[in-house]
Design a protein around this motif. Structure first.
Motif, PDB file in Angstrom:
ATOM      1  N   LYS A 156      19.729  -9.240  13.343  1.00 22.44           N
ATOM      2  CA  LYS A 156      19.494  -8.323  12.297  1.00 22.44           C
ATOM      3  C   LYS A 156      19.091  -9.287  11.292  1.00 22.44           C
ATOM      4  N   ILE A 157      17.802  -9.121  10.597  1.00 21.32           N
ATOM      5  CA  ILE A 157      17.130 -10.068   9.578  1.00 21.32           C
ATOM      6  C   ILE A 157      17.384  -9.376   8.257  1.00 21.32           C
ATOM      7  N   ILE A 158      17.872 -10.008   7.438  1.00 15.57           N
ATOM      8  CA  ILE A 158      17.689  -9.610   5.931  1.00 15.57           C
ATOM      9  C   ILE A 158      17.070 -10.542   5.112  1.00 15.57           C
ATOM     10  N   LEU A 159      16.130 -10.192   4.408  1.00 15.19           N
ATOM     11  CA  LEU A 159      15.525 -11.050   3.523  1.00 15.19           C
ATOM     12  C   LEU A 159      15.482 -10.757   2.226  1.00 15.19           C
ATOM     13  N   LYS A 160      15.414 -11.880   1.478  1.00 16.51           N
ATOM     14  CA  LYS A 160      15.557 -11.565   0.045  1.00 16.51           C
ATOM     15  C   LYS A 160      14.397 -12.524  -0.501  1.00 16.51           C
ATOM     16  N   ALA A 161      13.776 -11.950  -1.631  1.00 18.38           N
ATOM     17  CA  ALA A 161      12.711 -12.538  -2.469  1.00 18.38           C
ATOM     18  C   ALA A 161      13.379 -14.081  -2.783  1.00 18.38           C
ATOM     19  N   ALA A 162      12.601 -14.954  -3.021  1.00 19.96           N
ATOM     20  CA  ALA A 162      13.135 -16.471  -3.515  1.00 19.96           C
ATOM     21  C   ALA A 162      12.897 -16.473  -5.102  1.00 19.96           C
ATOM     22  N   VAL A 216       0.993  -1.280  -0.083  1.00 13.32           N
ATOM     23  CA  VAL A 216      -0.060  -0.071   0.005  1.00 13.32           C
ATOM     24  C   VAL A 216       0.903   1.223  -0.039  1.00 13.32           C
ATOM     25  N   MET A 217       1.861   1.222   0.758  1.00 13.30           N
ATOM     26  CA  MET A 217       2.874   2.191   0.965  1.00 13.30           C
ATOM     27  C   MET A 217       4.004   2.328  -0.229  1.00 13.30           C
ATOM     28  N   GLY A 218       3.978   1.375  -1.028  1.00 18.89           N
ATOM     29  CA  GLY A 218       4.861   1.415  -2.291  1.00 18.89           C
ATOM     30  C   GLY A 218       6.399   1.264  -1.827  1.00 18.89           C
ATOM     31  N   TYR A 219       6.484   0.281  -0.819  1.00 19.67           N
ATOM     32  CA  TYR A 219       7.763  -0.013  -0.516  1.00 19.67           C
ATOM     33  C   TYR A 219       8.161  -1.523  -0.592  1.00 19.67           C
ATOM     34  N   SER A 220       9.584  -2.008  -0.168  1.00 19.01           N
ATOM     35  CA  SER A 220       9.755  -3.580  -0.361  1.00 19.01           C
ATOM     36  C   SER A 220       9.183  -4.365   0.745  1.00 19.01           C
ATOM     37  N   PRO A 221       8.429  -5.402   0.395  1.00 17.57           N
ATOM     38  CA  PRO A 221       7.620  -6.274   1.460  1.00 17.57           C
ATOM     39  C   PRO A 221       8.783  -6.834   2.163  1.00 17.57           C
ATOM     40  N   GLU A 222       9.934  -7.268   1.754  1.00 19.98           N
ATOM     41  CA  GLU A 222      11.054  -7.907   2.303  1.00 19.98           C
ATOM     42  C   GLU A 222      11.402  -6.908   3.481  1.00 19.98           C
ATOM     43  N   TYR A 223      11.699  -5.771   3.273  1.00 21.77           N
ATOM     44  CA  TYR A 223      12.305  -4.847   4.395  1.00 21.77           C
ATOM     45  C   TYR A 223      11.057  -4.939   5.338  1.00 21.77           C
ATOM     46  N   PHE A 224       9.882  -4.512   4.960  1.00 22.55           N
ATOM     47  CA  PHE A 224       8.889  -4.440   6.120  1.00 22.55           C
ATOM     48  C   PHE A 224       8.811  -5.793   6.946  1.00 22.55           C
ATOM     49  N   VAL A 225       8.836  -6.950   6.347  1.00 21.54           N
ATOM     50  CA  VAL A 225       8.692  -8.171   7.015  1.00 21.54           C
ATOM     51  C   VAL A 225       9.969  -8.423   8.041  1.00 21.54           C
ATOM     52  N   ALA A 226      11.230  -8.129   7.200  1.00 23.08           N
ATOM     53  CA  ALA A 226      12.353  -8.350   8.201  1.00 23.08           C
ATOM     54  C   ALA A 226      12.420  -7.371   9.476  1.00 23.08           C
ATOM     55  N   LYS A 227      11.743  -6.133   9.344  1.00 20.87           N
ATOM     56  CA  LYS A 227      11.766  -5.188  10.423  1.00 20.87           C
ATOM     57  C   LYS A 227      10.818  -5.707  11.438  1.00 20.87           C
ATOM     58  N   LEU A 228       9.651  -6.154  11.030  1.00 17.07           N
ATOM     59  CA  LEU A 228       8.663  -6.740  11.822  1.00 17.07           C
ATOM     60  C   LEU A 228       9.145  -8.014  12.845  1.00 17.07           C
ATOM     61  N   LEU A 229       9.929  -9.020  11.856  1.00 18.90           N
ATOM     62  CA  LEU A 229      10.416 -10.050  12.734  1.00 18.90           C
ATOM     63  C   LEU A 229      11.982  -9.649  13.777  1.00 18.90           C
ATOM     64  N   GLU A 230      12.433  -8.674  13.082  1.00 16.11           N
ATOM     65  CA  GLU A 230      13.521  -8.083  14.028  1.00 16.11           C
ATOM     66  C   GLU A 230      12.925  -7.546  15.497  1.00 16.11           C
ATOM     67  N   GLU A 231      12.031  -6.827  15.402  1.00 13.56           N
ATOM     68  CA  GLU A 231      11.176  -6.251  16.478  1.00 13.56           C
ATOM     69  C   GLU A 231      10.649  -7.499  17.473  1.00 13.56           C
ATOM     70  N   GLN A 232      10.060  -8.457  16.769  1.00 13.32           N
ATOM     71  CA  GLN A 232       9.406  -9.624  17.588  1.00 13.32           C
ATOM     72  C   GLN A 232      10.580 -10.428  18.250  1.00 13.32           C
ATOM     73  N   THR A 233      11.564 -10.728  17.457  1.00 10.05           N
ATOM     74  CA  THR A 233      12.530 -11.397  18.073  1.00 10.05           C
ATOM     75  C   THR A 233      13.280 -10.654  19.170  1.00 10.05           C
ATOM     76  N   SER A 234      13.565  -9.523  19.021  1.00 11.99           N
ATOM     77  CA  SER A 234      14.085  -8.640  20.072  1.00 11.99           C
ATOM     78  C   SER A 234      13.298  -8.750  21.347  1.00 11.99           C
ATOM     79  N   ALA A 235      11.907  -8.742  21.159  1.00  9.91           N
ATOM     80  CA  ALA A 235      10.917  -8.667  22.271  1.00  9.91           C
ATOM     81  C   ALA A 235      10.953  -9.987  23.003  1.00  9.91           C
ATOM     82  N   ALA A 236      11.539 -10.964  22.346  1.00 14.46           N
ATOM     83  CA  ALA A 236      11.534 -12.326  22.865  1.00 14.46           C
ATOM     84  C   ALA A 236      13.112 -12.602  23.390  1.00 14.46           C
ATOM     85  N   GLY A 237      13.707 -11.403  23.567  1.00 13.17           N
ATOM     86  CA  GLY A 237      15.207 -11.487  24.226  1.00 13.17           C
ATOM     87  C   GLY A 237      16.353 -12.072  23.046  1.00 13.17           C
ATOM     88  N   PHE A 238      15.926 -12.206  21.703  1.00 11.77           N
ATOM     89  CA  PHE A 238      16.684 -12.708  20.877  1.00 11.77           C
ATOM     90  C   PHE A 238      17.130 -11.524  19.933  1.00 11.77           C
TER      91      PHE A 238
END
Length: 103
Positions: free
Chosen positions: A97-103, A72-94
């Protein structure tokens, strides 16, 4: 799919080493791209209050919703998902830095 790379993403990439939550990222991009909270909430088919909760990191979106935000915002889905996963893993104490690439 085209990926828009605006001053918002460049600024976020520059400060990525610091604490940047998914919600702060959405807020920063929204502000830099001059999108109102009401307009983005409408495009995302969610309430303004729900979007506010995401921006304030009181709620996490699903991975599917993170992808929808990116599209919707016109940006990379990989970047957005990586940021979300980083935050969730950080909240779990882990802290990773997550870098995703399209398969």
């Amino acid at each position: 799919m085209t990926t828009k790379k605006s001053k918002a993403i460049r600024a976020i990439e520059k400060i990525r080493g610091s604490v940047m939550t998914f919600g702060k990222m959405i807020y920063a991009i929204r502000k830099c791209d001059e999108i109102s909270q009401t307009a983005l909430a409408k495009k995302m088919k969610m309430s303004k209050a729900h979007l506010c909760d995401i921006e304030k990191s009181r709620r996490y979106p699903s991975i599917e919703k993170a992808i929808e935000f990116a599209n919707v915002m016109g940006y990379s889905p990989e970047y957005f998902v990586a940021k979300l996963l980083e935050e969730q893993t950080s909240a779990a104490g882990f802290k990773v830095k997550i870098i995703l690439k399209a398969a």
